[in-house]
Design an enzyme around this catalytic site. Structure first.
Site, PDB file in Angstrom:
ATOM      1  N   TYR A 338     -18.978  48.670 -23.894  1.00 14.38           N
ATOM      2  CA  TYR A 338     -17.919  48.828 -22.881  1.00 14.38           C
ATOM      3  C   TYR A 338     -17.695  50.277 -22.458  1.00 14.38           C
ATOM      4  CZ  TYR A 338     -16.483  44.665 -25.611  1.00 14.38           C
ATOM      5  OH  TYR A 338     -16.435  43.501 -26.310  1.00 14.38           O
ATOM      6  N   CYS A 365     -32.422  53.028 -33.336  1.00 20.79           N
ATOM      7  CA  CYS A 365     -33.591  53.365 -32.524  1.00 20.79           C
ATOM      8  C   CYS A 365     -33.324  52.953 -31.083  1.00 20.79           C
ATOM      9  CB  CYS A 365     -34.799  52.646 -33.059  1.00 20.79           C
ATOM     10  SG  CYS A 365     -35.027  52.983 -34.791  1.00 20.79           S
ATOM     11  N   GLU A 366     -32.406  53.620 -30.474  1.00 23.07           N
ATOM     12  CA  GLU A 366     -32.030  53.254 -29.113  1.00 23.07           C
ATOM     13  C   GLU A 366     -31.260  54.418 -28.498  1.00 23.07           C
ATOM     14  OE1 GLU A 366     -30.971  49.232 -28.749  1.00 23.07           O
ATOM     15  OE2 GLU A 366     -29.610  49.582 -27.078  1.00 23.07           O
ATOM     16  N   TYR A 394     -12.108  44.950 -33.423  1.00 28.37           N
ATOM     17  CA  TYR A 394     -13.403  44.693 -32.768  1.00 28.37           C
ATOM     18  C   TYR A 394     -14.463  45.733 -33.139  1.00 28.37           C
ATOM     19  CZ  TYR A 394     -10.271  41.678 -30.154  1.00 28.37           C
ATOM     20  OH  TYR A 394      -9.328  40.737 -29.824  1.00 28.37           O
TER      21      TYR A 394
HETATM   22  N1  LLP Z   1      -6.082  35.146 -27.706  1.00 28.38           N
HETATM   23  C1  LLP Z   1      -7.228  34.821 -27.087  1.00 28.38           C
HETATM   24  C2  LLP Z   1      -7.411  33.482 -26.561  1.00 28.38           C
HETATM   25  C3  LLP Z   1      -8.236  35.804 -26.951  1.00 28.38           C
HETATM   26  O1  LLP Z   1      -9.364  35.478 -26.323  1.00 28.38           O
HETATM   27  C4  LLP Z   1      -8.039  37.094 -27.466  1.00 28.38           C
HETATM   28  C5  LLP Z   1      -9.070  38.127 -27.344  1.00 28.38           C
HETATM   29  C6  LLP Z   1      -6.827  37.382 -28.123  1.00 28.38           C
HETATM   30  C7  LLP Z   1      -5.862  36.371 -28.214  1.00 28.38           C
HETATM   31  C8  LLP Z   1      -6.523  38.726 -28.725  1.00 28.38           C
HETATM   32  O2  LLP Z   1      -6.445  39.704 -27.772  1.00 28.38           O
HETATM   33  P1  LLP Z   1      -6.026  41.208 -28.193  1.00 28.38           P
HETATM   34  O3  LLP Z   1      -4.576  41.186 -28.619  1.00 28.38           O
HETATM   35  O4  LLP Z   1      -6.901  41.611 -29.317  1.00 28.38           O
HETATM   36  O5  LLP Z   1      -6.251  41.992 -26.974  1.00 28.38           O
HETATM   37  N2  LLP Z   1     -14.338  42.668 -27.995  1.00 28.38           N
HETATM   38  C9  LLP Z   1     -13.426  43.213 -27.002  1.00 28.38           C
HETATM   39  C10 LLP Z   1     -12.140  42.435 -26.949  1.00 28.38           C
HETATM   40  C11 LLP Z   1     -12.337  40.969 -26.674  1.00 28.38           C
HETATM   41  C12 LLP Z   1     -11.051  40.196 -26.701  1.00 28.38           C
HETATM   42  C13 LLP Z   1     -11.321  38.745 -26.724  1.00 28.38           C
HETATM   43  N3  LLP Z   1     -10.179  37.905 -26.794  1.00 28.38           N
HETATM   44  C14 LLP Z   1     -13.183  44.680 -27.296  1.00 28.38           C
HETATM   45  O6  LLP Z   1     -13.763  45.215 -28.242  1.00 28.38           O
HETATM   46  O7  LLP Z   1     -12.458  45.346 -26.562  1.00 28.38           O
END
Ligand code: LLP
Length: 441
Positions: A338, A365-366, A394
């Protein structure tokens, strides 16, 4: 009131008498020496300050259910903390359900989300006593009803809808806009409601669910989200006489990765949500509903830092200076995925003058394996402990074994004590699933 997600560093961060960074009363250089690097360090006090912040901010709305979105960071120890804090869990895979069950979590406080839950996962979720399943699409409605029937159970469900709200975050982590892989379009909810009423008798529809995105800095989108859900509830009530009195607003509250980020406090979000609920309950003459919220990043993001050891460096003649560390995109995919930015310090030299522009590169290696580009730091020496802040969400949960690099360890620190919550992977564990077909021997 300010909350921990509005700062870059964990709440207990300071510089100690050795001149090193300390978190949770533990010297980061000592932690690196004791447990090795890369190392995820989680500050228990910061996690609990966020869970307590959520509880306090919503205390005037007793019909609230806080569910930690386990996808942000899932281990058995986190499940224990969430249980102690009175949080439930938002789970999104069989693996997350298994982790919760094996930690002894009270499964009556769990939700199951996801856009492609498998037969086995749904079966396992119901057997484990999951409280509610958020249904994402027509295929899943039919599948879930069949499984519930086979198990002779009535399953409580929410319908996940796509509210059509765009928030200003990275495209990959936007979820509530109309062209999304998640949820029922608002033009499809009638058909879903009718199917549940007429055919899917093992499903009990209790409410609606939406999640508008992640790393959100605006209040207004939550106000709007509640409004869209209320309109839909009112429509369903008028058309079918069905009262839905549970709503799930998802997660999304942002955190501060760099000085440019301006996340809002939990209190701002809570006030906005409660305000919108009161306004729309009155406007549509609907009883104030039970509300689920599912924060992930904001609970664990600021609490976690990653420690690396500085290794080789390279000055490109007339170009960048690259400083390599002993981890990279396998322990933190976010920069390459991202273009995520982080704040970085040298844990053994936090007061050093930032005299050098350097690019911190991973060991993979990238060429794209860059953890932080063109940042100002004190001159780094081989063996220095480099600290990346706000990696708690994450980071570990999206880690991989790319290049067969081992997954790092994670420790929980509190009051001068550190405890392993995830052991560093071993070479034996790395190969545990490998199999050599006999014909190759
Ligand atoms: N509820 C649902 C249905 C979700 O899909 C998500 C996150 C959350 C709650 C929690 O959201 P948060 O409070 O953590 O924003 N990998 C990405 C983030 C993907 C989020 C996916 N869904 C990153 O590293 O930024």
């Amino acid at each position: 009131m300010k909350t921990a997600n509005q700062d870059i560093k964990p709440v207990t961060t300071k510089i100690n008498e050795n001149g090193n960074i300390e978190i949770g009363g533990c010297d980061l250089v000592d932690l690196a020496n004791t447990y090795g690097t890369p190392l995820y360090v989680y500050d228990e006090e910061t996690i609990r300050s966020m869970t307590k912040g959520y509880k306090d901010a919503f205390k005037n709305y007793p019909k609230i259910n806080m569910m930690f979105a386990a996808k942000a960071f899932m281990t058995k120890a986190i499940c224990k903390i969430m249980q102690q804090e009175g949080f439930g869990l938002d789970l999104c895979s069989g693996g997350e359900i298994y982790t919760a069950v094996s930690s002894g979590f009270d499964m009556t406080k769990t939700l199951f989300n996801g856009n492609n839950k498998s037969y086995d996962e749904i079966n396992y979720a119901i057997e484990s006593g999951i409280n509610t399943i958020s249904v994402d699409n027509f295929f899943e409605l039919a599948l879930l009803n069949n499984i519930a029937k086979t198990q002779n159970k009535i399953v409580r469900i929410l319908l996940r809808i796509t509210p059509g709200i765009e928030c200003h975050t990275h495209e990959y982590i936007q979820t509530g806009h109309l062209d999304s892989k998640f949820g029922f379009d608002l033009t499809q909810t009638d058909e879903a409601v009718e199917l549940i009423r007429d055919e899917y008798i093992n499903l009990k529809l209790v409410g609606l669910h939406a999640h508008i995105g992640s790393q959100i800095f605006e209040k207004q989108v939550y106000y709007d989200e509640v409004e869209v859900i209320f309109k839909e509830i009112k429509r369903i009530k008028d058309k079918y006489g069905i009262n839905l009195n549970e709503i799930n607003l998802g997660g999304g509250l942002g955190i501060k990765y760099t000085e440019e980020d301006r996340p809002i406090s939990i209190y701002d979000i809570a006030e906005t949500i409660i305000d919108s609920i009161k306004v729309h309950s009155k406007k549509y003459n609907i009883e104030e509903p039970y509300v689920f919220i599912e924060p992930g990043r904001s609970i664990v993001g600021t609490a976690g830092v990653t420690l690396y050891t500085a290794g080789s460096s390279k000055q490109v003649p007339k170009g960048r200076k690259y400083q390599s560390v002993d981890g990279g995109m396998s322990d933190n995919a976010r920069p390459s995925l991202y273009q995520a930015k982080y704040s970085v310090e040298v844990a053994n030299n936090p007061n050093g003058e930032a005299v050098e522009k350097v690019t911190i590169s991973g060991k993979h290696c990238e060429s794209g394996d860059i953890l932080a580009k063109d940042i100002m730091l004190p001159e780094i020496e081989e063996g220095d402990t480099i600290c990346f802040y706000t990696t708690g969400a994450y980071g570990y949960s999206m880690s991989s074994n790319y290049n067969r690099v081992l997954k790092p360890a994670a420790v929980l620190v509190n009051n001068g004590k550190s405890d392993i919550i995830i052991n560093r992977q071993t070479y034996e564990q790395l190969c545990i699933s490998d199999n050599i077909p006999t014909r190759l021997n």
